[in-house]
Write a protein that holds these residues in place. Structure first.
Motif, PDB file in Angstrom:
ATOM      1  N   LYS A   1      39.364 -99.185  26.526  1.00  0.00           N
ATOM      2  CA  LYS A   1      39.743-100.583  26.284  1.00  0.00           C
ATOM      3  C   LYS A   1      41.066-100.675  25.512  1.00  0.00           C
ATOM      4  CE  LYS A   1      35.003-102.391  26.414  1.00  0.00           C
ATOM      5  NZ  LYS A   1      34.719-101.786  27.646  1.00  0.00           N
ATOM      6  N   TYR A   2      42.013 -99.816  25.899  1.00  0.00           N
ATOM      7  CA  TYR A   2      43.329 -99.799  25.267  1.00  0.00           C
ATOM      8  C   TYR A   2      44.191-100.921  25.824  1.00  0.00           C
ATOM      9  CZ  TYR A   2      41.878 -95.092  23.961  1.00  0.00           C
ATOM     10  OH  TYR A   2      41.184 -94.022  23.466  1.00  0.00           O
ATOM     11  N   ASP A   3      45.055-101.442  24.983  1.00  0.00           N
ATOM     12  CA  ASP A   3      45.974-102.501  25.401  1.00  0.00           C
ATOM     13  C   ASP A   3      47.095-101.972  26.283  1.00  0.00           C
ATOM     14  OD1 ASP A   3      44.578-104.479  24.011  1.00  0.00           O
ATOM     15  OD2 ASP A   3      45.719-104.111  22.167  1.00  0.00           O
ATOM     16  N   SER A   4      47.410-100.681  26.146  1.00  0.00           N
ATOM     17  CA  SER A   4      48.532-100.134  26.908  1.00  0.00           C
ATOM     18  C   SER A   4      48.223 -98.740  27.427  1.00  0.00           C
ATOM     19  CB  SER A   4      49.791-100.083  26.034  1.00  0.00           C
ATOM     20  OG  SER A   4      49.649 -99.075  25.044  1.00  0.00           O
ATOM     21  N   ILE A   5      48.979 -98.369  28.446  1.00  0.00           N
ATOM     22  CA  ILE A   5      48.902 -97.012  28.993  1.00  0.00           C
ATOM     23  C   ILE A   5      49.347 -96.008  27.935  1.00  0.00           C
ATOM     24  CG2 ILE A   5      50.215 -95.509  30.574  1.00  0.00           C
ATOM     25  CD1 ILE A   5      47.803 -96.767  31.940  1.00  0.00           C
ATOM     26  N   GLN A   6      50.287 -96.391  27.078  1.00  0.00           N
ATOM     27  CA  GLN A   6      50.783 -95.494  26.040  1.00  0.00           C
ATOM     28  C   GLN A   6      49.675 -95.091  25.071  1.00  0.00           C
ATOM     29  OE1 GLN A   6      52.371 -98.377  26.953  1.00  0.00           O
ATOM     30  NE2 GLN A   6      54.069 -97.417  28.058  1.00  0.00           N
ATOM     31  N   GLU A   7      48.793 -96.043  24.740  1.00  0.00           N
ATOM     32  CA  GLU A   7      47.660 -95.716  23.864  1.00  0.00           C
ATOM     33  C   GLU A   7      46.721 -94.732  24.553  1.00  0.00           C
ATOM     34  OE1 GLU A   7      45.960 -99.082  21.304  1.00  0.00           O
ATOM     35  OE2 GLU A   7      46.881-100.110  23.023  1.00  0.00           O
ATOM     36  N   ALA A   8      46.476 -94.932  25.837  1.00  0.00           N
ATOM     37  CA  ALA A   8      45.613 -94.026  26.602  1.00  0.00           C
ATOM     38  C   ALA A   8      46.243 -92.635  26.671  1.00  0.00           C
ATOM     39  CB  ALA A   8      45.371 -94.583  28.000  1.00  0.00           C
ATOM     40  N   ASP A   9      47.548 -92.584  26.876  1.00  0.00           N
ATOM     41  CA  ASP A   9      48.258 -91.310  26.943  1.00  0.00           C
ATOM     42  C   ASP A   9      48.179 -90.578  25.611  1.00  0.00           C
ATOM     43  OD1 ASP A   9      50.243 -89.404  28.212  1.00  0.00           O
ATOM     44  OD2 ASP A   9      51.468 -90.164  26.552  1.00  0.00           O
TER      45      ASP A   9
END
Length: 129
Positions: A15-23
């Motif tokens: 439930k991350y706001d961005s792909i960068q957080e997931a990365d």
């Protein structure tokens, strides 16, 4: 698995706001996991992940021994700026459950056999006692 699909799945599960957080979560969790896996299982998992993450998994810092799950969570929290044990556990679950799906049940089982008891929950694959 393609990097975009892997990250999209981690992003949804975390439930991350961005792909960068997931990365960021994927890089930290897979680096720590790689330090705890050896042999064919690590190589097999790496082969099923996007190249960026397979390189991280295959070139980790070396651990003297596998961390128990609670210490793995604390180590993850220490590597992610602003993380708590609770948010780190969320990050770990998002990444490891996605990696487990990419690996398949048989490889995930062999990976879990290398790790201390309790990692099945971190992978989102609780086993019955």
């Amino acid at each position: 698995m393609l990097k975009d699909l892997f990250l999209k799945e981690v992003q949804e599960r975390g439930k991350y706001d961005s792909i960068q957080e997931a990365d960021r979560a994927a890089r930290v969790v897979l680096a720590l996991l790689g330090a705890h896996l050896v042999g064919g299982e690590r190589a097999e998992l790496a082969a099923r992940l996007p190249e960026t993450y397979s390189l991280i998994l295959l070139n980790p810092l070396q651990a003297a021994e596998p961390l128990p799950p609670d210490r793995f969570v604390r180590a993850t929290a220490a590597w992610i700026e602003g993380a708590t044990d609770e948010t780190a556990q969320w990050d770990i679950g998002a990444v490891l459950s996605t990696a487990s799906d990419a690996a398949g049940g048989e490889l995930t089982h062999r990976i879990l056999m290398q790790l201390p008891p309790g990692y099945d929950l971190l992978f989102g694959r609780p086993t019955s006692v």
